[in-house]
Design a protein around this motif. Structure first.
Motif, PDB file in Angstrom:
ATOM      1  N   LEU A 217       0.584  -1.052   0.353  1.00 38.18           N
ATOM      2  CA  LEU A 217       0.306   0.355   0.354  1.00 38.18           C
ATOM      3  C   LEU A 217       0.758   1.586  -0.147  1.00 38.18           C
ATOM      4  O   LEU A 217       0.553   2.313  -0.880  1.00 38.18           O
ATOM      5  N   ILE A 218       1.934   1.317   0.251  1.00 39.27           N
ATOM      6  CA  ILE A 218       2.831   2.436   0.584  1.00 39.27           C
ATOM      7  C   ILE A 218       3.743   2.669  -0.906  1.00 39.27           C
ATOM      8  O   ILE A 218       3.442   4.076  -0.599  1.00 39.27           O
ATOM      9  N   ALA A 219       4.304   1.186  -1.361  1.00 35.53           N
ATOM     10  CA  ALA A 219       3.649   1.529  -3.072  1.00 35.53           C
ATOM     11  C   ALA A 219       3.325   2.123  -3.790  1.00 35.53           C
ATOM     12  O   ALA A 219       3.727   3.145  -4.539  1.00 35.53           O
ATOM     13  N   LYS A 220       2.429   1.532  -3.547  1.00 33.97           N
ATOM     14  CA  LYS A 220       1.299   2.833  -4.452  1.00 33.97           C
ATOM     15  C   LYS A 220       0.548   4.108  -3.721  1.00 33.97           C
ATOM     16  O   LYS A 220      -0.058   4.628  -4.200  1.00 33.97           O
ATOM     17  N   GLY A 221       1.448   4.150  -2.664  1.00 33.71           N
ATOM     18  CA  GLY A 221       1.210   5.850  -2.384  1.00 33.71           C
ATOM     19  C   GLY A 221      -0.474   6.046  -0.887  1.00 33.71           C
ATOM     20  O   GLY A 221      -0.806   7.009  -0.934  1.00 33.71           O
ATOM     21  N   LEU A 222      -1.033   5.010  -1.265  1.00 35.40           N
ATOM     22  CA  LEU A 222      -2.201   4.904  -0.357  1.00 35.40           C
ATOM     23  C   LEU A 222      -2.195   5.185   0.895  1.00 35.40           C
ATOM     24  O   LEU A 222      -2.660   5.002   2.033  1.00 35.40           O
ATOM     25  N   PHE A 223      -0.285   4.222   1.579  1.00 34.23           N
ATOM     26  CA  PHE A 223       0.127   4.501   3.250  1.00 34.23           C
ATOM     27  C   PHE A 223       1.044   5.064   3.124  1.00 34.23           C
ATOM     28  O   PHE A 223       2.077   5.850   2.368  1.00 34.23           O
ATOM     29  N   THR A 224       1.274   5.051   4.384  1.00 35.90           N
ATOM     30  CA  THR A 224       2.595   5.970   5.003  1.00 35.90           C
ATOM     31  C   THR A 224       3.118   4.800   5.891  1.00 35.90           C
ATOM     32  O   THR A 224       3.578   4.285   6.947  1.00 35.90           O
ATOM     33  N   PRO A 225       4.611   4.843   5.822  1.00 43.46           N
ATOM     34  CA  PRO A 225       5.484   4.056   6.715  1.00 43.46           C
ATOM     35  C   PRO A 225       5.269   4.498   8.201  1.00 43.46           C
ATOM     36  O   PRO A 225       5.575   3.548   8.701  1.00 43.46           O
ATOM     37  N   GLU A 226       5.229   5.791   8.106  1.00 45.02           N
ATOM     38  CA  GLU A 226       5.063   6.396   9.596  1.00 45.02           C
ATOM     39  C   GLU A 226       3.705   5.388  10.246  1.00 45.02           C
ATOM     40  O   GLU A 226       3.052   4.932  11.390  1.00 45.02           O
ATOM     41  N   ALA A 227       2.537   5.315   9.236  1.00 43.16           N
ATOM     42  CA  ALA A 227       1.683   4.741  10.207  1.00 43.16           C
ATOM     43  C   ALA A 227       1.342   3.163  10.194  1.00 43.16           C
ATOM     44  O   ALA A 227       0.812   2.610  10.383  1.00 43.16           O
ATOM     45  N   LEU A 228       2.266   2.180   9.073  1.00 44.00           N
ATOM     46  CA  LEU A 228       2.531   1.236   9.522  1.00 44.00           C
ATOM     47  C   LEU A 228       2.945   0.741  10.446  1.00 44.00           C
ATOM     48  O   LEU A 228       2.798  -0.082  11.943  1.00 44.00           O
ATOM     49  N   ASP A 229       3.982   2.196  11.225  1.00 43.32           N
ATOM     50  CA  ASP A 229       4.686   1.200  11.833  1.00 43.32           C
ATOM     51  C   ASP A 229       3.890   1.374  13.343  1.00 43.32           C
ATOM     52  O   ASP A 229       3.435   0.992  14.546  1.00 43.32           O
ATOM     53  N   GLU A 230       3.304   2.802  13.481  1.00 43.58           N
ATOM     54  CA  GLU A 230       2.423   2.807  14.524  1.00 43.58           C
ATOM     55  C   GLU A 230       1.175   1.909  14.167  1.00 43.58           C
ATOM     56  O   GLU A 230       0.636   1.997  16.180  1.00 43.58           O
ATOM     57  N   CYS A 231       0.469   1.348  13.451  1.00 47.79           N
ATOM     58  CA  CYS A 231      -0.508   0.264  13.298  1.00 47.79           C
ATOM     59  C   CYS A 231       0.186  -0.989  14.253  1.00 47.79           C
ATOM     60  O   CYS A 231       0.116  -1.595  15.060  1.00 47.79           O
ATOM     61  N   ALA A 233       2.616  -0.817  15.976  1.00 50.27           N
ATOM     62  CA  ALA A 233       2.824  -0.743  18.198  1.00 50.27           C
ATOM     63  C   ALA A 233       2.071  -0.602  18.416  1.00 50.27           C
ATOM     64  O   ALA A 233       2.026  -1.629  19.824  1.00 50.27           O
ATOM     65  N   LEU A 234       0.645  -0.283  17.974  1.00 47.98           N
ATOM     66  CA  LEU A 234      -0.673  -0.897  18.322  1.00 47.98           C
ATOM     67  C   LEU A 234      -0.955  -1.620  18.963  1.00 47.98           C
ATOM     68  O   LEU A 234      -1.432  -2.316  20.248  1.00 47.98           O
ATOM     69  N   ILE A 235      -0.576  -2.720  18.046  1.00 52.59           N
ATOM     70  CA  ILE A 235      -0.485  -4.356  17.994  1.00 52.59           C
ATOM     71  C   ILE A 235      -0.096  -4.840  19.288  1.00 52.59           C
ATOM     72  O   ILE A 235      -0.328  -5.539  20.063  1.00 52.59           O
ATOM     73  N   ASP A 236       1.080  -3.922  19.512  1.00 48.67           N
ATOM     74  CA  ASP A 236       1.519  -4.430  20.820  1.00 48.67           C
ATOM     75  C   ASP A 236       1.618  -3.861  21.628  1.00 48.67           C
ATOM     76  O   ASP A 236       2.337  -4.005  22.616  1.00 48.67           O
ATOM     77  N   ASP A 237       1.103  -3.258  22.275  1.00 47.88           N
ATOM     78  CA  ASP A 237      -0.046  -2.640  22.963  1.00 47.88           C
ATOM     79  C   ASP A 237      -0.470  -3.124  24.051  1.00 47.88           C
ATOM     80  O   ASP A 237      -1.725  -3.675  24.109  1.00 47.88           O
ATOM     81  N   PRO A 238      -0.603  -3.827  24.973  1.00 49.53           N
ATOM     82  CA  PRO A 238      -1.278  -4.401  25.900  1.00 49.53           C
ATOM     83  C   PRO A 238      -2.924  -2.975  26.117  1.00 49.53           C
ATOM     84  O   PRO A 238      -3.062  -4.191  26.435  1.00 49.53           O
ATOM     85  N   ALA A 239      -2.272  -1.929  26.075  1.00 52.16           N
ATOM     86  CA  ALA A 239      -3.820  -1.020  26.730  1.00 52.16           C
ATOM     87  C   ALA A 239      -4.649  -1.547  25.079  1.00 52.16           C
ATOM     88  O   ALA A 239      -5.497  -0.357  24.898  1.00 52.16           O
ATOM     89  N   PHE A 240      -4.210  -1.541  24.008  1.00 49.80           N
ATOM     90  CA  PHE A 240      -5.066  -1.114  22.588  1.00 49.80           C
ATOM     91  C   PHE A 240      -5.816  -2.187  22.286  1.00 49.80           C
ATOM     92  O   PHE A 240      -5.826  -3.460  22.789  1.00 49.80           O
ATOM     93  N   VAL A 241      -7.650  -2.334  22.355  1.00 48.52           N
ATOM     94  CA  VAL A 241      -8.345  -3.266  21.454  1.00 48.52           C
ATOM     95  C   VAL A 241      -8.725  -1.943  20.455  1.00 48.52           C
ATOM     96  O   VAL A 241      -8.994  -1.111  20.699  1.00 48.52           O
ATOM     97  N   ASP A 242      -9.559  -3.505  19.761  1.00 46.60           N
ATOM     98  CA  ASP A 242      -9.803  -2.736  18.141  1.00 46.60           C
ATOM     99  C   ASP A 242     -10.763  -3.602  17.784  1.00 46.60           C
ATOM    100  O   ASP A 242     -10.388  -4.842  17.572  1.00 46.60           O
ATOM    101  N   VAL A 243     -11.796  -3.257  16.878  1.00 48.70           N
ATOM    102  CA  VAL A 243     -13.163  -4.236  16.625  1.00 48.70           C
ATOM    103  C   VAL A 243     -13.020  -3.987  15.194  1.00 48.70           C
ATOM    104  O   VAL A 243     -13.018  -2.528  14.299  1.00 48.70           O
ATOM    105  N   ARG A 244     -12.152  -4.511  13.891  1.00 48.22           N
ATOM    106  CA  ARG A 244     -11.633  -4.507  12.627  1.00 48.22           C
ATOM    107  C   ARG A 244     -12.736  -5.398  11.090  1.00 48.22           C
ATOM    108  O   ARG A 244     -13.058  -3.910  10.331  1.00 48.22           O
ATOM    109  N   TYR A 245     -13.227  -5.991  11.535  1.00 44.84           N
ATOM    110  CA  TYR A 245     -14.556  -6.678  10.660  1.00 44.84           C
ATOM    111  C   TYR A 245     -14.735  -7.805  11.658  1.00 44.84           C
ATOM    112  O   TYR A 245     -14.795  -8.100  12.918  1.00 44.84           O
ATOM    113  N   ILE A 246     -15.798  -7.695  10.741  1.00 49.95           N
ATOM    114  CA  ILE A 246     -16.979  -8.893  11.279  1.00 49.95           C
ATOM    115  C   ILE A 246     -16.895 -10.114  10.528  1.00 49.95           C
ATOM    116  O   ILE A 246     -17.102  -9.908   8.849  1.00 49.95           O
ATOM    117  N   GLY A 247     -16.925 -11.331  10.764  1.00 50.96           N
ATOM    118  CA  GLY A 247     -16.949 -12.843  10.259  1.00 50.96           C
ATOM    119  C   GLY A 247     -17.812 -12.996   9.994  1.00 50.96           C
ATOM    120  O   GLY A 247     -19.208 -12.815  10.641  1.00 50.96           O
TER     121      GLY A 247
END
Length: 256
Positions: A217-231, A233-247
């Motif tokens: 996505l970064i190569a296509k200009g749709l995303f940034t390396p900084e946003a990827l790193d932040e995502c 880092a969030l998953i590794d953060d014990p305080a992080f929870v999020d619902v991203r999709y529904i099966g």
């Protein structure tokens, strides 16, 4: 060149794709097997597995049914056996004789097919009377639904990339009505919100998805390396929870 699923971030050429597929199987197999076990599976059944991946569902079916056709765009991770035929094909262009199968199963594949509605229609013809079609798919939540800006940025980039290659990551909620209109009967639906941030396979799979799709996505200009790193880092953060999709799982049968 128009991007397709086979040339995108989850193509078989990705060095970690086999690992990701096996992780997906471990994560999804318990729910899949519960649905299949709810059906009147018989030893005489002939089955078609669309998008067979590395073969966990194919093996489950082969242990219980007379024959399984394991179909995929790339079959390098599949092994033929006495009751398993491996078929490398684009299912949107392939045709089977009428009443070829008693069970057709597709997981995490239909939303990626530009001709998904047509495959659902043709599958009804491929089924024998009384045969079942089981589709397991996802419904990605709307862009902006996360309280985390980086996750919204990824969702927007992934949505735009998927749409450009003809995918519809929110198609799953249309499927029950599509099947009913086509003439399938006994339509069943099961949904399950998917949480990340609790550890375990869900987080591992999401982390793998980010690491494969992020650079693309970064190569296509749709995303940034900084946003990827932040995502990540969030998953590794014990305080992080999020619902991203529904099966969403839908299964129905052919009348008769």
């Amino acid at each position: 060149m128009v991007e397709t699923y086979a040339s995108g971030p989850f193509s078989a050429e990705q060095p970690t794709e086999a690992q990701r597929l096996r992780m997906l199987e471990r994560f999804r197999d318990p729910d899949t097997f519960a649905i299949l076990e709810s059906l009147p599976v018989k030893e005489s059944w002939r089955c078609l597995e669309i998008g067979a991946g590395t073969g966990s569902v194919t093996r489950w079916l082969a242990d219980r049914c007379s024959h399984v056709v394991a179909a995929d765009l790339d079959v390098r991770h599949l092994e033929p056996a006495a009751t398993v035929s491996v078929l490398e094909t684009d299912i949107t262009a392939h045709s089977f004789p009428t009443a070829s199968f008693d069970l057709i199963h597709a997981r995490a594949v239909m939303c990626h097919l530009p001709a998904r509605d047509e495959v659902v229609a043709r599958a009804l013809d491929w089924l024998a009377p009384g045969g079942w079609f089981v589709v397991e798919d996802i419904y990605t939540l709307p862009v902006g639904s996360s309280p985390y800006p980086a996750m919204n940025a990824y969702a927007k980039a992934a949505f735009e990339s998927a749409t450009a290659r003809g995918a519809d990551m929110q198609w799953g909620t249309r499927l029950p009505g599509i099947m009913a209109q086509l003439g399938y009967v006994d339509v069943h639906v099961e949904t399950k919100p998917r949480m990340i941030g609790l550890g375990g396979l869900a987080d591992d799979l999401w982390r793998m998805n980010l690491r494969q799709a992020g650079p693309h996505l970064i190569a296509k200009g749709l995303f940034t390396p900084e946003a990827l790193d932040e995502c990540l880092a969030l998953i590794d953060d014990p305080a992080f929870v999020d619902v991203r999709y529904i099966g969403i799982s839908v299964w129905a049968r052919k009348a008769g």
